[in-house]
Motif scaffolding. Structure first.
Motif, PDB file in Angstrom:
ATOM      1  N   ALA A  44       0.826  -1.203   0.000  1.00  0.00           N
ATOM      2  CA  ALA A  44       0.000   0.000   0.000  1.00  0.00           C
ATOM      3  C   ALA A  44       0.868   1.264   0.000  1.00  0.00           C
ATOM      4  O   ALA A  44       0.394   2.355  -0.259  1.00  0.00           O
ATOM      5  N   ASP A  45       2.155   1.099   0.291  1.00  0.00           N
ATOM      6  CA  ASP A  45       3.058   2.252   0.234  1.00  0.00           C
ATOM      7  C   ASP A  45       3.657   2.412  -1.169  1.00  0.00           C
ATOM      8  O   ASP A  45       4.502   3.275  -1.391  1.00  0.00           O
ATOM      9  N   GLY A  46       3.213   1.559  -2.077  1.00  0.00           N
ATOM     10  CA  GLY A  46       3.702   1.675  -3.448  1.00  0.00           C
ATOM     11  C   GLY A  46       5.009   0.949  -3.694  1.00  0.00           C
ATOM     12  O   GLY A  46       5.494   0.891  -4.821  1.00  0.00           O
ATOM     13  N   ARG A 110       9.258 -11.704 -15.641  1.00  0.00           N
ATOM     14  CA  ARG A 110       8.533 -10.765 -16.497  1.00  0.00           C
ATOM     15  C   ARG A 110       7.066 -11.175 -16.614  1.00  0.00           C
ATOM     16  O   ARG A 110       6.170 -10.332 -16.609  1.00  0.00           O
ATOM     17  N   ALA A 111       6.819 -12.481 -16.699  1.00  0.00           N
ATOM     18  CA  ALA A 111       5.436 -12.948 -16.795  1.00  0.00           C
ATOM     19  C   ALA A 111       4.663 -12.572 -15.533  1.00  0.00           C
ATOM     20  O   ALA A 111       3.505 -12.146 -15.602  1.00  0.00           O
ATOM     21  N   ALA A 112       5.315 -12.708 -14.386  1.00  0.00           N
ATOM     22  CA  ALA A 112       4.653 -12.341 -13.128  1.00  0.00           C
ATOM     23  C   ALA A 112       4.324 -10.850 -13.135  1.00  0.00           C
ATOM     24  O   ALA A 112       3.229 -10.430 -12.754  1.00  0.00           O
ATOM     25  N   ALA A 113       5.276 -10.049 -13.589  1.00  0.00           N
ATOM     26  CA  ALA A 113       5.068  -8.604 -13.596  1.00  0.00           C
ATOM     27  C   ALA A 113       3.971  -8.218 -14.583  1.00  0.00           C
ATOM     28  O   ALA A 113       3.142  -7.346 -14.307  1.00  0.00           O
ATOM     29  N   ALA A 114       3.937  -8.893 -15.726  1.00  0.00           N
ATOM     30  CA  ALA A 114       2.917  -8.578 -16.734  1.00  0.00           C
ATOM     31  C   ALA A 114       1.530  -8.897 -16.190  1.00  0.00           C
ATOM     32  O   ALA A 114       0.566  -8.153 -16.394  1.00  0.00           O
ATOM     33  N   GLU A 115       1.430  -9.994 -15.465  1.00  0.00           N
ATOM     34  CA  GLU A 115       0.150 -10.377 -14.874  1.00  0.00           C
ATOM     35  C   GLU A 115      -0.281  -9.336 -13.834  1.00  0.00           C
ATOM     36  O   GLU A 115      -1.428  -8.906 -13.793  1.00  0.00           O
ATOM     37  N   ALA A 116       0.668  -8.923 -13.013  1.00  0.00           N
ATOM     38  CA  ALA A 116       0.357  -7.934 -11.984  1.00  0.00           C
ATOM     39  C   ALA A 116      -0.129  -6.644 -12.630  1.00  0.00           C
ATOM     40  O   ALA A 116      -1.114  -6.035 -12.200  1.00  0.00           O
ATOM     41  N   ARG A 117       0.527  -6.263 -13.681  1.00  0.00           N
ATOM     42  CA  ARG A 117       0.151  -5.027 -14.371  1.00  0.00           C
ATOM     43  C   ARG A 117      -1.271  -5.151 -14.933  1.00  0.00           C
ATOM     44  O   ARG A 117      -2.080  -4.221 -14.822  1.00  0.00           O
ATOM     45  N   ALA A 118      -1.588  -6.318 -15.483  1.00  0.00           N
ATOM     46  CA  ALA A 118      -2.914  -6.516 -16.063  1.00  0.00           C
ATOM     47  C   ALA A 118      -3.991  -6.414 -14.983  1.00  0.00           C
ATOM     48  O   ALA A 118      -5.043  -5.790 -15.178  1.00  0.00           O
ATOM     49  N   VAL A 119      -3.731  -7.003 -13.820  1.00  0.00           N
ATOM     50  CA  VAL A 119      -4.695  -6.953 -12.718  1.00  0.00           C
ATOM     51  C   VAL A 119      -4.898  -5.504 -12.275  1.00  0.00           C
ATOM     52  O   VAL A 119      -6.030  -5.034 -12.096  1.00  0.00           O
ATOM     53  N   LEU A 120      -3.791  -4.801 -12.125  1.00  0.00           N
ATOM     54  CA  LEU A 120      -3.868  -3.417 -11.658  1.00  0.00           C
ATOM     55  C   LEU A 120      -4.596  -2.543 -12.676  1.00  0.00           C
ATOM     56  O   LEU A 120      -5.388  -1.673 -12.309  1.00  0.00           O
ATOM     57  N   LEU A 155      -4.584   1.797  -5.507  1.00  0.00           N
ATOM     58  CA  LEU A 155      -5.442   0.697  -5.964  1.00  0.00           C
ATOM     59  C   LEU A 155      -5.432  -0.475  -4.985  1.00  0.00           C
ATOM     60  O   LEU A 155      -6.448  -1.121  -4.790  1.00  0.00           O
ATOM     61  N   VAL A 156      -4.264  -0.741  -4.405  1.00  0.00           N
ATOM     62  CA  VAL A 156      -4.194  -1.920  -3.531  1.00  0.00           C
ATOM     63  C   VAL A 156      -4.497  -1.553  -2.083  1.00  0.00           C
ATOM     64  O   VAL A 156      -4.587  -2.428  -1.233  1.00  0.00           O
ATOM     65  N   GLN A 157      -4.675  -0.272  -1.805  1.00  0.00           N
ATOM     66  CA  GLN A 157      -4.911   0.216  -0.449  1.00  0.00           C
ATOM     67  C   GLN A 157      -6.025  -0.579   0.238  1.00  0.00           C
ATOM     68  O   GLN A 157      -7.142  -0.682  -0.281  1.00  0.00           O
ATOM     69  N   GLY A 158      -5.706  -1.121   1.424  1.00  0.00           N
ATOM     70  CA  GLY A 158      -6.734  -1.770   2.229  1.00  0.00           C
ATOM     71  C   GLY A 158      -7.287  -3.063   1.647  1.00  0.00           C
ATOM     72  O   GLY A 158      -8.180  -3.669   2.196  1.00  0.00           O
TER      73      GLY A 158
END
Ligand code: FES
Ligand code: FES
Lengths: 690, 159
Positions: A44-46, A110-120, A155-158
C-alpha cells in the motif's frame, strides 16, 4: 498450509497485491513448481517487493532482475526491493549458476510482472471508469482520460488481492525503458560503506565460533585426538559423528584452541599427484559418449592430405572467492535458520533438513550478499557443519572457513585431457575432426565450424557420475564448466590447422563458419582490434571464439613474451559478445571485464598442486590469482541483437582466455603450448623446442 | 596479556580489555561489532582486512591489538563525514568498481592511504600501490579509474 508458507504469509501478510505462481505448470516456467509462492508483492506504500530464489554473488542480478521487473510493471526502479535467496520467503529456485538468472528466470519474472500489471489496470479501469486500452501507466501511476489518475498504491490500499500467474503477454524489448540502461547497482551503497552483510557478519547473542578439525590429506583417517589443552584454553569441544570442533565466543581464540588439539591420523594410501594425474585420468575415465557426429570419419581420413593429432591438458583450478565458505546457524524449537554463503539455498535447505532429520519446512536458509561464487558455492558443507554444531550446543554457531579449508574442500575444476585427430584437404579445408575430451565434461564440446566428417566424444565430467576415485578430491562446476577446457583445445587446434594450411587464423575460421552470429562477433572483434591478416607468425596477436549456452563470443589479444624468463604479459584484450537482448549494458561490461581478468589466472598461473590426497595450496602465496599489474587494456564490444532473447553474460568471455593467449604466445614466439596454465616455466620449455 | 588498550576508532575514543596479542581484525569484528573489515586469508596476503592506522593502510589480520594502542584507527564504517560518502567511496560507486564487494572496504581504505601520501598519483603509482590487494571478481580497471577520479575530485586535498 505448510509452516514455511506461514512465515512467508507473515512477511506478506499486509494488504496489497500478491502474485502467485501458476496452479498448473506452464511450459515457460519449466522446473518452477506450482506451490503457493509469491514473486511479487505490491504494498500500500507503493513499494514492490520482488522475491526471487536467485542470489547476488557480485554478478549484478539483483539490479538486472529489478530492471526487468520495473519495465514490465511500469514502476520506478527505486521502488523495487529485492528479496533474494531466502527459502522462507522466496519461491523455489534451482540455484544461481550457468548464467541462468536472466536467460531462464528472466521470462518467469517478467510474466509475473505482466500479470500484476494486467490486474492493476483492470482495477484502475473500474476506478477511473475508462477502458483498459485507454489507460496509460508511468512509474506506478495509471492515467485515464483527462486528469483522472490513480496510483498502484492507491489501488491496492486496504485490499488483499491474490492472483495466480496466468499468461499475459510480455512487452517487446523495444518497449524497455529501464532495461537496456545502466542504473546504479542496487547493492552499491551497501558495498562501498561496509554495510553489506555476508554470512560471517551476523552477530547473535551467545554466538559461538566453530573451528572444525581437518585431516592433513583427503583419505587420512583420524585415529586419536587429544583435546584437553584446547579445553583448558577455554574452548568447548564438540564431537558429532565424524565432526570434531572447538568452539569459542571469539573466532581468533577458537583458532588458537584448534591449534592445541593433538590429532593422529592413519595416512591415506599413496595416490596420484599433479604430474601423474593425466595418465591416471586417461586410464580411469568412464567410457566415452558420442555427443555429436556427422559424415563419416573414414571418409574424412580419405579426404585428408595427412593426419594432425594433438593432445591438450588442463589443470585443476580453485574457485578462490575472496569470501571463504561461511555460515551462521540457529537451531531452536525444532527449527533451523541458517545464513549461508551459497549458490543453492533451496537444495541446501534439503541437505540441512536431512542432516538434522527435520522436515524441510522447519529449515530456513537465508542468503545474504555472497562474496563471490563462480560455482564454488554450489557446495555448502560449511552450512551443514554450522547447523549440526548449533543443534548440539544449543547456541548460535558460526563457521567461517580459513583459506586452507577453502582450498582443501573446494570443488575444483577438474583436470582434463583432450585428444584431437584432424585432417586438412589439399585446398586447406578441414575434412576430419575427431575429438575426445576426458574429464572436463561435454558442455559446448561439439564442433561449430563447418566440417563434413566429424565426431565429438566425451568421457566423464564435473557434475557427478564419475567412477569413485577418479579425482583425489571433490570437483565441480567452475565458471563456465567444461567450456574453458573445450575451448582451449578446439581453438588452439584450429590455429595449428590454420598454420598448416598457411592461412591467416581469422580468415581460416571464417572460411569454416556459416553461422551468422559467430561471423558477426569475429568481424566485430577484428574491427575493434585492428586485426591484420597474416600468413606467418609474428607480432603476438591471437584470436579465439566460442559459443556458451547461446551467447557468442570472439576474443583477440596482444601478448608480449619475455623469452628469458618465459613470462607472458597480456597487453590488450578485445572481446565482442552477442548475448541477445542486453538488459544492463554496464552490468554486461562488468561481467566481461571480470571474466577476462579471472581468465588470465587459469591461463597463466592457477594450478592446484597435490600429492597423496594432500592439497599443497593453502593460501594466496602459492596460489596466484590475477593482480592489478597483470591487467591488460580491456575493450568490450556488445553486439546489438534485440531480436534474440537474453542469454547469459557472466561466463562466456572467460572460456576463450586460455586459447587466445596460447595462440598469441605462439604468434609471438612460434612456441605452441598445449598445457594450461602457461606458467613461465612451461613457456620456457616450449620456447626451447620451438 | 589481558590489558585495556585505548585508541581512537573512527574519530572516537575506544577501549578494549582483552588479550592484547589478539589481532586487531578480530577485535574490530567481534568485540567492537565492526564487520565491514573482512577476513579473506588471515595471513596478510589479500588486503581484505586493511584499515587505516595513523593514515597508513595496515592489514588488521596481522596487527596485534597492542600495536594499535594510542593510534588513530579508521575502518570503512568511519569513512566519510556528516552522512556524506568520502570522495573515494563516491568514485567507487560511480564506476561500479566492485562486484561481490568483499574486497571493497580494504580496496577503498588502501586507496585512501595512497591519496593521503600521494594526492595525485600516476596510473603506475596506483597499480603499484594496489598490487598486493586481491580481488577475484575482476573490477580492477574500474578500481583504477575510480582512484584516478577521486584524486582529481579531491584536487590533491586528501584529508
Ligand atoms: S585477511 Fe588480512 S590480508 Fe587477507
Ligand atoms: S569485488 Fe569480489 S573480490 Fe573484489
Amino acid at each position: 498450509m505448510k509452516p514455511d508458507d506461514l512465515s512467508r504469509r507473515d512477511f506478506l501478510a499486509g494488504p496489497g497485491l500478491l502474485l502467485l505462481l501458476p496452479s498448473a505448470p506452464v511450459e515457460a516456467f519449466q522446473g518452477y513448481p506450482d506451490d503457493f509462492n509469491a514473486y511479487l508483492h505490491i504494498g500500500a506504500d507503493g513499494r514492490v517487493a520482488c522475491l526471487v530464489g536467485k542470489v547476488e554473488l557480485g554478478q549484478g542480478s539483483m539490479t538486472a532482475l529489478a530492471q526487468l521487473l520495473a519495465d514490465e510493471l511500469d514502476v520506478a526502479l527505486d521502488s523495487v526491493d529485492m528479496v533474494m535467496g531466502d527459502t522462507g520467503r522466496c519461491p523455489w529456485d534451482m540455484g544461481t549458476f550457468g548464467s541462468l538468472s536472466i536467460r531462464q528466470f528472466g521470462p518467469v519474472l517478467r510474466a509475473a510482472a505482466a500479470e500484476a500489471r494486467a490486474v492493476l489496470l483492470q482495477m484502475a479501469s473500474e476506478r477511473l471508469k475508462t477502458p483498459v486500452e485507454k489507460l496509460h501507466v508511468e512509474t506506478g501511476v495509471v492515467t485515464g482520460q483527462g486528469s483522472a489518475r490513480v496510483s498502484y498504491a492507491e489501488l491496492v490500499q486496504g485490499k488483499r488481492i491474490e492472483r495466480r500467474l496466468g499468461r499475459q503477454p510480455v512487452k517487446s524489448p523495444a518497449a524497455f525503458r529501464v532495461a537496456g540502461q545502466s542504473p546504479r547497482r542496487k547493492d552499491a551503497i551497501d558495498k562501498v560503506t561496509g554495510r553489506a552483510r555476508y554470512a560471517g557478519d551476523f552477530r547473535l547473542p551467545g554466538l559461538l565460533h566453530a573451528r572444525v578439525l581437518r585431516p592433513p590429506a583427503h583419505g587420512a583417517a583420524l585415529t586419536s585426538a587429544d583435546t584437553s589443552a584446547a579445553e583448558r584454553a577455554g574452548a568447548q569441544v564438540v564431537r558429532d559423528g565424524e565432526l570434531l570442533a572447538v568452539l569459542h565466543a571469539h573466532r581468533d581464540l577458537a583458532d588458537r584452541a584448534l591449534a592445541l588439539v593433538r590429532a593422529r591420523y592413519e595416512p591415506p594410501r599413496p595416490s596420484v599427484d599433479d604430474r601423474t594425474v593425466f595418465d591416471h585420468l586417461l586410464k580411469a575415465a568412464p567410457p566415452g559418449q558420442v555427443v555429436g557426429e556427422s559424415g563419416s570419419l573414414a571418409e574424412g581420413e580419405r579426404l585428408a592430405a595427412g593426419l594432425i593429432e594433438e593432445t591438450y591438458f588442463n589443470s585443476y583450478v580453485a574457485h578462490a572467492a575472496l569470501e571463504t565458505h561461511s555460515a551462521t546457524a540457529v537451531v531452536e524449537n525444532g527449527k533451523a535458520t541458517v545464513w549461508a554463503s551459497t549458490q543453492t539455498p533451496f537444495s541446501l535447505r534439503q541437505q540441512i533438513a536431512q542432516a538434522l532429520q527435520f522436515p524441510p519446512e522447519n529449515v530456513r536458509v537465508i542468503t545474504p550478499y555472497v562474496g563471490g561464487g563462480f560455482g564454488g558455492k554450489s557446495a555448502s558443507r560449511q552450512a551443514l557443519e554450522a547447523a549440526r554444531l548449533a543443534r548440539v550446543t544449543g547456541r548460535p554457531v558460526q563457521v567461517v572457513w580459513d583459506r586452507a579449508e577453502e582450498f582443501f574442500y573446494d570443488t575444483f575444476r577438474p583436470a582434463a585431457v583432450v585428444r584431437i585427430r584432424s585432417g586438412l584437404t589439399g585446398a586447406g579445408r578441414i575434412a576430419l575432426w575427431d575429438y575426445h575430451v576426458f574429464c572436463a565434461g561435454d558442455r559446448e564440446a561439439k564442433q561449430f565450424y563447418d566440417i563434413p566428417h566429424q565426431r565429438t566424444v566425451s568421457s566423464g565430467g564435473w557434475g557427478g557420475g564419475n567412477p569413485a576415485g577418479l579425482h583425489p578430491f571433490a570437483v565441480g562446476p567452475w565458471r563456465a564448466p567444461s567450456v574453458n577446457t573445450n575451448t582451449f583445445a578446439r581453438e588452439s587446434h584450429i590455429d595449428i590447422l590454420a598454420a598448416k594450411a598457411g592461412a591467416d587464423p581469422l580468415e581460416f575460421r571464417l572460411r569454416h563458419l556459416s553461422d551468422k552470429r559467430m561471423r558477426r562477433v569475429l568481424e566485430a572483434a577484428a574491427r575493434q582490434f585492428g586485426w591484420k591478416p597474416r600468413k606467418r607468425p609474428g607480432g603476438g596477436a591471437g584470436v579465439a571464439c566460442a559459443i556458451y549456452l547461446g551467447t557468442y563470443v570472439a576474443t583477440m589479444a596482444e601478448v608480449a613474451v619475455d623469452s628469458r624468463t618465459g613470462k607472458a604479459r597480456v597487453e590488450r584484450v578485445v572481446c565482442a559478445q552477442d548475448q541477445g537482448v542486453v538488459v544492463s549494458p554496464d552490468g554486461s561490461r562488468q561481467q566481461i571485464e571480470g571474466s577476462i581478468t579471472m581468465g588470465l589466472g587459469y591461463a597463466l598461473s592457477e594450478e592446484v598442486h597435490f600429492r597423496n590426497g594432500e592439497v599443497l595450496e593453502r593460501n594466496f602465496d602459492s596460489y596466484e590469482i590475477p593482480r592489478f599489474s597483470w591487467l591488460p587494456r580491456i575493450e568490450a564490444v556488445l553486439i546489438d541483437n534485440p531480436e534474440t532473447p537474453a542469454s547469459g553474460c557472466g561466463e562466456p568471455p572467460i572460456v576463450t582466455m586460455g586459447a587466445v593467449i596460447a595462440n598469441a604466445i605462439c604468434d609471438a614466439t612460434r612456441a605452441r603450448i598445449r598445457r594450461l596454465p602457461m606458467t613461465p616455466e612451461r613457456v620456457r620449455q616450449a620456447l626451447a623446442v620451438a | 596479556m589481558q590489558r585495556t588498550i585505548s585508541f581512537t576508532l573512527n574519530g572516537k575514543p575506544a577501549q578494549v580489555t582483552t588479550d592484547d596479542e589478539r589481532m586487531l581484525l578480530w577485535v574490530l569484528r567481534e568485540d567492537l561489532g565492526l564487520t565491514g573489515t573482512k577476513f579473506g586469508c588471515g595471513e596478510g596476503h589479500c588486503g581484505a582486512c586493511a584499515v587505516l592506522v595513523d593514515r597508513e593502510a595496515v592489514r588488521s589480520c596481522a596487527l596485534p591489538l597492542k600495536d594499535a594502542a594510542g593510534k588513530q584507527v579508521i575502518t570503512i564504517e568511519g569513512l566519510g563525514s556528516g552522512g556524506r560518502l568520502h570522495p573515494i567511496q563516491e568514485a567507487f560507486l560511480k564506476h561500479h568498481a566492485f562486484q561481490c564487494g568483499f574486497c571493497t572496504p580494504g580496496m577503498i581504505l588502501n586507496a585512501c592511504a595512497l591519496l593521503l601520501k600521494t594526492p595525485l598519483p600516476s596510473r603506475d603509482q596506483i597499480v603499484r600501490h594496489m598490487d598486493d590487494h586481491l580481488c577475484r571478481c575482476g573490477p580492477h580497471t574500474r578500481i583504477i579509474a575510480a582512484i584516478e577520479e577521486a584524486a582529481a575530485v579531491m584536487k590533491g586535498g586528501a584529508r
